[in-house]
Enzyme design. Sequence first.
Site, PDB file in Angstrom:
ATOM      1  N   LYS A 119       0.833  -1.057  -0.182  1.00 13.13           N
ATOM      2  CA  LYS A 119      -0.072   0.043  -0.028  1.00 13.13           C
ATOM      3  C   LYS A 119       0.825   1.261   0.182  1.00 13.13           C
ATOM      4  CE  LYS A 119      -4.594  -1.224   1.713  1.00 13.13           C
ATOM      5  NZ  LYS A 119      -5.512  -0.653   2.902  1.00 13.13           N
ATOM      6  N   LYS A 202      -4.757 -10.480  -6.804  1.00  9.71           N
ATOM      7  CA  LYS A 202      -5.574 -10.709  -5.925  1.00  9.71           C
ATOM      8  C   LYS A 202      -6.841  -9.697  -6.682  1.00  9.71           C
ATOM      9  CE  LYS A 202      -6.244  -8.346  -2.247  1.00  9.71           C
ATOM     10  NZ  LYS A 202      -6.222  -7.798  -0.854  1.00  9.71           N
ATOM     11  N   LYS A 205     -10.988  -4.235  -4.633  1.00  6.50           N
ATOM     12  CA  LYS A 205     -11.907  -3.263  -4.831  1.00  6.50           C
ATOM     13  C   LYS A 205     -10.940  -2.095  -5.346  1.00  6.50           C
ATOM     14  CE  LYS A 205     -12.321  -3.389   0.066  1.00  6.50           C
ATOM     15  NZ  LYS A 205     -13.406  -3.791   1.137  1.00  6.50           N
TER      16      LYS A 205
HETATM   17  P1  TYM Z   1     -10.497  -6.220   3.970  1.00  3.28           P
HETATM   18  O1  TYM Z   1     -11.456  -5.177   4.119  1.00  3.28           O
HETATM   19  O2  TYM Z   1      -9.426  -6.039   2.957  1.00  3.28           O
HETATM   20  O3  TYM Z   1     -11.124  -7.470   3.200  1.00  3.28           O
HETATM   21  C1  TYM Z   1     -12.122  -8.311   4.128  1.00  3.28           C
HETATM   22  C2  TYM Z   1     -12.110  -9.652   4.150  1.00  3.28           C
HETATM   23  O4  TYM Z   1     -12.213 -10.040   2.849  1.00  3.28           O
HETATM   24  C3  TYM Z   1     -10.859 -11.033   2.271  1.00  3.28           C
HETATM   25  N1  TYM Z   1     -10.626 -10.873   0.922  1.00  3.28           N
HETATM   26  C4  TYM Z   1     -10.566 -11.653   0.107  1.00  3.28           C
HETATM   27  N2  TYM Z   1     -10.814 -13.249   0.442  1.00  3.28           N
HETATM   28  C5  TYM Z   1     -10.288 -13.968  -0.940  1.00  3.28           C
HETATM   29  N3  TYM Z   1     -10.032 -13.512  -2.057  1.00  3.28           N
HETATM   30  C6  TYM Z   1      -9.924 -12.029  -2.325  1.00  3.28           C
HETATM   31  N4  TYM Z   1      -9.625 -11.547  -3.355  1.00  3.28           N
HETATM   32  C7  TYM Z   1     -10.209 -11.329  -1.297  1.00  3.28           C
HETATM   33  N5  TYM Z   1     -10.195  -9.731  -0.889  1.00  3.28           N
HETATM   34  C8  TYM Z   1     -10.411  -9.488   0.348  1.00  3.28           C
HETATM   35  C9  TYM Z   1      -9.906 -10.548   3.100  1.00  3.28           C
HETATM   36  O5  TYM Z   1      -8.941 -11.454   3.604  1.00  3.28           O
HETATM   37  C10 TYM Z   1     -10.636 -10.210   4.497  1.00  3.28           C
HETATM   38  O6  TYM Z   1     -10.944 -11.497   5.275  1.00  3.28           O
HETATM   39  N6  TYM Z   1      -7.527  -5.934   7.681  1.00  3.28           N
HETATM   40  C11 TYM Z   1      -8.475  -6.376   7.289  1.00  3.28           C
HETATM   41  C12 TYM Z   1      -9.778  -6.101   8.071  1.00  3.28           C
HETATM   42  C13 TYM Z   1      -9.683  -6.282   9.439  1.00  3.28           C
HETATM   43  C14 TYM Z   1      -9.744  -7.508  10.108  1.00  3.28           C
HETATM   44  C15 TYM Z   1      -9.637  -7.267  11.558  1.00  3.28           C
HETATM   45  C16 TYM Z   1      -9.918  -8.744   9.841  1.00  3.28           C
HETATM   46  C17 TYM Z   1      -9.394  -5.327  10.651  1.00  3.28           C
HETATM   47  N7  TYM Z   1      -9.389  -5.804  11.647  1.00  3.28           N
HETATM   48  C18 TYM Z   1      -9.500  -8.226  12.447  1.00  3.28           C
HETATM   49  C19 TYM Z   1     -10.125  -9.693  10.754  1.00  3.28           C
HETATM   50  C20 TYM Z   1      -9.839  -9.340  12.202  1.00  3.28           C
HETATM   51  C21 TYM Z   1      -8.879  -5.877   5.803  1.00  3.28           C
HETATM   52  O7  TYM Z   1      -8.470  -5.007   5.271  1.00  3.28           O
HETATM   53  O8  TYM Z   1      -9.779  -6.688   5.083  1.00  3.28           O
END
Ligand code: TYM
Length: 340
Positions: A119, A202, A205
């Site tokens: 990022k 990957k 969004k």
């Molecule tokens: P975020 O918002 O980027 O994504 C949310 C969830 O979606 C999953 N994900 C995917 N899984 C499979 N293939 C993909 N292409 C894909 N894109 C996204 C992510 O692995 C995630 O599970 N840091 C985290 C948010 C967070 C969090 C937490 C998660 C903050 N605190 C505590 C678990 C526990 C994030 O940015 O996810």
Amino acid sequence: MAEVVHTPRVFSGIQPSGGLTLGNYLGALKRFGETQDQGEMPTIYCIVDMHAITVWQDPEKLRHATRALTAGFIASGIDPTKSILFNQSAVPGHAQLGWIFNCVARLGWMQRMTQFKDKAGKNSENVSLGLFAYPALMAADILVYHATHVPVGEDQKQHVELTRDIAIKFNNDYGTDFFPVPEPVIEGAATRVMSLRDGTKKMSKSDPSDMSRINLTDDADTIAKKIRKAKTDPEPLPETLDGLEGRPEARNLVNIYAALSGKAAAEVVAEYAGQQFGTFKPALADLAVERLSPISSEMSRLMQDPAEIDRILAHGAEQANAIAAPIVRRARDIVGMVGA
Ligand code: TYM
């Protein structure tokens, strides 16, 4: 030293930054609903708005994205009477414990985070301090509920591992076993959904090309068009999974089909063995539309009543706070902070 028995509890979060993708659905939301319905452990799901502002968010868009994501959770099967569903900033324990963890985690640990490196890119002097400290806040999200299981997609594994390191270091530094050491739960056919334009990247969004992803708000025609135009190779589908070796785009479409249909990837390959993508893609498009359309229409329906969404979030925050507040109180006490 045993202060608490760590009963199993599930926590996970999603950022309200931009819309939801098929990756978020298959890697996270769908599995969150299934975990809730198995009923084996209490489930806590969070819209992580504090994480979202680690990069600039237009306030009006953040408000809208928070409500839309809440609608996305509910439309995907998360029932606010069965799971706790709330937004992070409404529960002060996240920030409170996050600060303590900023003082436990080491700079070197943060520097190794691949998501930060991706990022920040070449611009690491200019990103927010919050973006750097992001994984310590994520550790607080999980540990402020003493969560033991964290369902996430593959890309979040390193962050959950860092959470484990923080829990262990806190426990060692203070001679306690107050915090559980949580497990990442990365299961199923689609823990890493890839871009439709490049099977080595990957699905995200933030990809500049909308053709690279399926958004949960895409209509049936758009979903079908994106799948029809998805990059593939000229070979037919193989007889077995081994035949997908070195064919990341083909592998990705098979995984998506498997996750949407609830079949194993090997079963999908067996079913379509020898067939061309000209046959497989329309079948996948039909399946995707069948599974995603009800979610997208339910999201639109829920979004017509934002006040109801706010009520759901407020109720969830109250429930979350009831768990988090005593844990923060005890963590402060362990650290040597006095007062209520
Ligand atoms: P975020 O918002 O980027 O994504 C949310 C969830 O979606 C999953 N994900 C995917 N899984 C499979 N293939 C993909 N292409 C894909 N894109 C996204 C992510 O692995 C995630 O599970 N840091 C985290 C948010 C967070 C969090 C937490 C998660 C903050 N605190 C505590 C678990 C526990 C994030 O940015 O996810």
